[in-house]
Design an enzyme around this catalytic site. Structure first.
Site, PDB file in Angstrom:
ATOM      1  N   TYR A 209       0.674  -1.152   0.061  1.00 43.77           N
ATOM      2  CA  TYR A 209      -0.186  -0.026   0.011  1.00 43.77           C
ATOM      3  C   TYR A 209       0.820   1.269   0.010  1.00 43.77           C
ATOM      4  O   TYR A 209       0.719   2.130  -0.794  1.00 43.77           O
ATOM      5  CB  TYR A 209      -0.870  -0.072   1.322  1.00 43.77           C
TER       6      TYR A 209
ATOM      7  N   LYS B 280       1.142   4.070  -2.778  1.00 45.69           N
ATOM      8  CA  LYS B 280       0.973   5.579  -2.526  1.00 45.69           C
ATOM      9  C   LYS B 280       2.439   6.286  -3.216  1.00 45.69           C
ATOM     10  O   LYS B 280       1.941   7.360  -3.598  1.00 45.69           O
ATOM     11  CB  LYS B 280       0.584   5.753  -1.003  1.00 45.69           C
TER      12      LYS B 280
END
Lengths: 376, 376
Positions: A190, A194
């Site tokens: 994740y 990002k």
């Protein structure tokens, strides 16, 4: 969750980035009920809004549409967004249920050339770790598809794109306080996705294809609704569940320190970001958002002050070393000075964060059972 | 260029990462002539090598294949790579002319499950800036396709992947000396794409899909052959051209300082990286390579010592503010201590770099015209 908070906040205002808001389009995987977004005349599912009168003939450029793709997650908290036809007395809210990874969707979403696009779509940390392919499909590929769809509109179109990033882009070794010089060293898929989104946003901005700003959001607490698959979910549930008279599980020790802001503050960050003059950003398009550094013990103490010992007793400790280890690799405090200088503001105590939760989610008062507990 | 240097170096050795090299596959956009890679029995263009006897029956795992995709650039300097069938007395060299972005190519390249894959394919800085789509297609999408093809082989396959990265991942504000804590802040599409490649490599490694190591290479000087479209190309041409008796253009001032290594050192970095124990890397898979910090004046002084004033007079100054501004945003010196502790070595003077060029590219002596100049 955040997209709906944002859409609700936008329908409660009339201007964004110095323009009157004409149309909002909220795109999410799960079609939100119109009632899920307060304060606007909403038409769910219709590809074109019809809930409020639309004045034809006003220039399209007068609108301040807001678009954010929905993630493919089934969790309502995952994502959303909001878009405009100018001239309506109140913003027209459209909702569109669609998977942001659907081929052609990004092109359709930017066809009306919204002035502001909030891209919040994400598979959250726990799910991106559990489902590698899905995380990359939504968090990387769909983000790039959106940027490409914007670029494909040609040189006359350069919208403000507000990207929700995360403090998960940082990783060990971490100083006690993280500043703008901190390198990106994510230790999760994740966080990696990002960080890549931030880099793409910066390059597409530098090349003039869009005018991006990425907000590294603190962990949002207190998230309303049910838990999503974020590993940080307990930071909300240990407050939310007791405040609603329900039990909660705490998987880490009370001394764990982390970095927080409320959903209301996060929605305000996004709205404020829509209007920031990019000349003030320079080449550094990512901003650490302000927030509140607090321990789990601080959270619990604020819960005690708000709802009494009975509420605190609803928290059951079930240590989970895997979660604790992951959380220990996350930031504990961020220097948000640059963002504060740009006018971003967050809460300064968990008492304040709990108060905003009670106001925004509980109609201003605790459930009756919890009130008795509080009064006792 | 670097892929061919690497392939040539590999054919001159017998072991890589502690294994005997059985097969090398060099994949490049432009089919290299067999003579372009010295020291091996090479068969150009054949999908399966046949230039040397292949012993059947030896386990495929005994090979140490080396694969790197070719970029879609037409420049020979852009990329290449090298792959194995075990048991041959000398490495079998295969060459394959193909665009690394061709759908299915990455899957075909990893079908034999090479133990080591060098991924050097790249659209260089100047071209990635001029052709936005091509840069992303080769530098980002093809890199991710290769990693995905490796992951698709399943949990039994976890090759060492050596990724050529670049000091272009760094950007201002830059300290005089860059260390491992320096954040990635590229100011070019090329640097952005390389930084994203590093992040993907780290995440795929952390997840166990491959065993990656990214080398942030210094600017390579003296590049042989003709100029490619790298903005740093003049750092080679101002030496290479005069050493061959030809004029060269210098677009920046003599005081510009930058960070260098020779092609020979770079090939040795790549080979050395193949054998590094990943336990020594931890979660930080990117390494700043050692090199030499030198000014343009340092380069010219070394040229004067090697080939005389006549060679220096072949350099024509044509200041180009755009190039100078871009170069000024690049690193001037890197702290390569971590890489040096891991056994990576570079040159310590431009005299040494010029000597390796004369040895490797000019057969050990200057062209006759330049020798006279030198002797006069």
């Amino acid at each position: 969750m955040l997209g709906r908070k944002l859409a609700a906040a936008l329908t409660g205002t009339t201007e964004l980035a110095g323009r009157r808001i004409a149309r909002l389009t909220l795109t999410d995987l799960e079609m939100p009920a119109p009632s899920a977004v307060s304060g606007a005349s909403a038409t769910a599912g219709a590809p074109v809004a019809a809930g409020a009168p639309v004045t034809a003939g006003a220039p399209v450029t007068a609108g301040a549409p807001v678009t954010a793709g929905a993630s493919a997650t089934s969790s309502a908290s995952a994502t959303s967004g909001a878009s405009a036809v100018s001239g309506a007395p109140a913003p027209v809210l459209q909702t569109l249920g669609a998977d942001i990874a659907t081929p052609g969707l990004a092109a359709a979403l930017v066809e009306s050339q919204p002035h502001v696009i909030f891209h919040l779509a994400a598979v959250v940390s726990g799910e991106a770790e559990a489902d590698f392919e899905k995380g990359y499909r939504i968090n990387l590929e769909a983000t790039r598809s959106l940027f490409e769809a914007i670029r494909a509109r040609g040189p006359g179109y350069r919208p403000r794109v507000v990207l929700a990033s995360s403090i998960a882009v940082f990783g060990p070794p971490l100083p006690d306080t993280i500043d703008d010089s901190q390198r990106l060293a994510p230790l999760s898929s994740y966080g990696t996705q990002k960080a890549i989104g931030e880099m793409l946003l910066a390059d597409y901005s530098r090349r003039g294809f869009l005018d991006g700003i990425a907000l590294r959001l603190p962990t949002i607490s207190i998230r309303p609704g049910s838990s999503n698959r974020a590993m940080s979910g307990f930071f909300s549930s240990i407050l939310r569940e007791p405040l609603n008279g329900r039990p909660a599980v705490l998987p880490v020790s009370d001394t764990v320190r982390h970095w927080f802001a409320s959903p209301r503050a996060a929605a305000q960050f996004l709205m404020h970001a829509a209007g920031i003059d990019s000349a003030r950003l320079g080449s550094e398009r990512s901003l650490n958002m302000p927030g509140l550094s607090a321990t789990v013990a601080d959270q619990i103490a604020a819960l005690r002050r708000a709802a009494g010992e009975h509420a605190v007793e609803l928290i059951r400790r079930e240590p989970n070393p895997a979660i604790e280890a992951m959380i220990e690799s996350w930031p504990r405090q961020i220097d948000g000075a640059r963002a504060q200088a740009l006018g971003f503001r967050a809460e300064s105590s968990f008492d304040e964060i709990i108060r905003t939760y009670i106001e925004d989610e509980l109609g201003g008062r605790l459930p009756s059972g919890m009130q008795r507990s509080h009064d006792s």
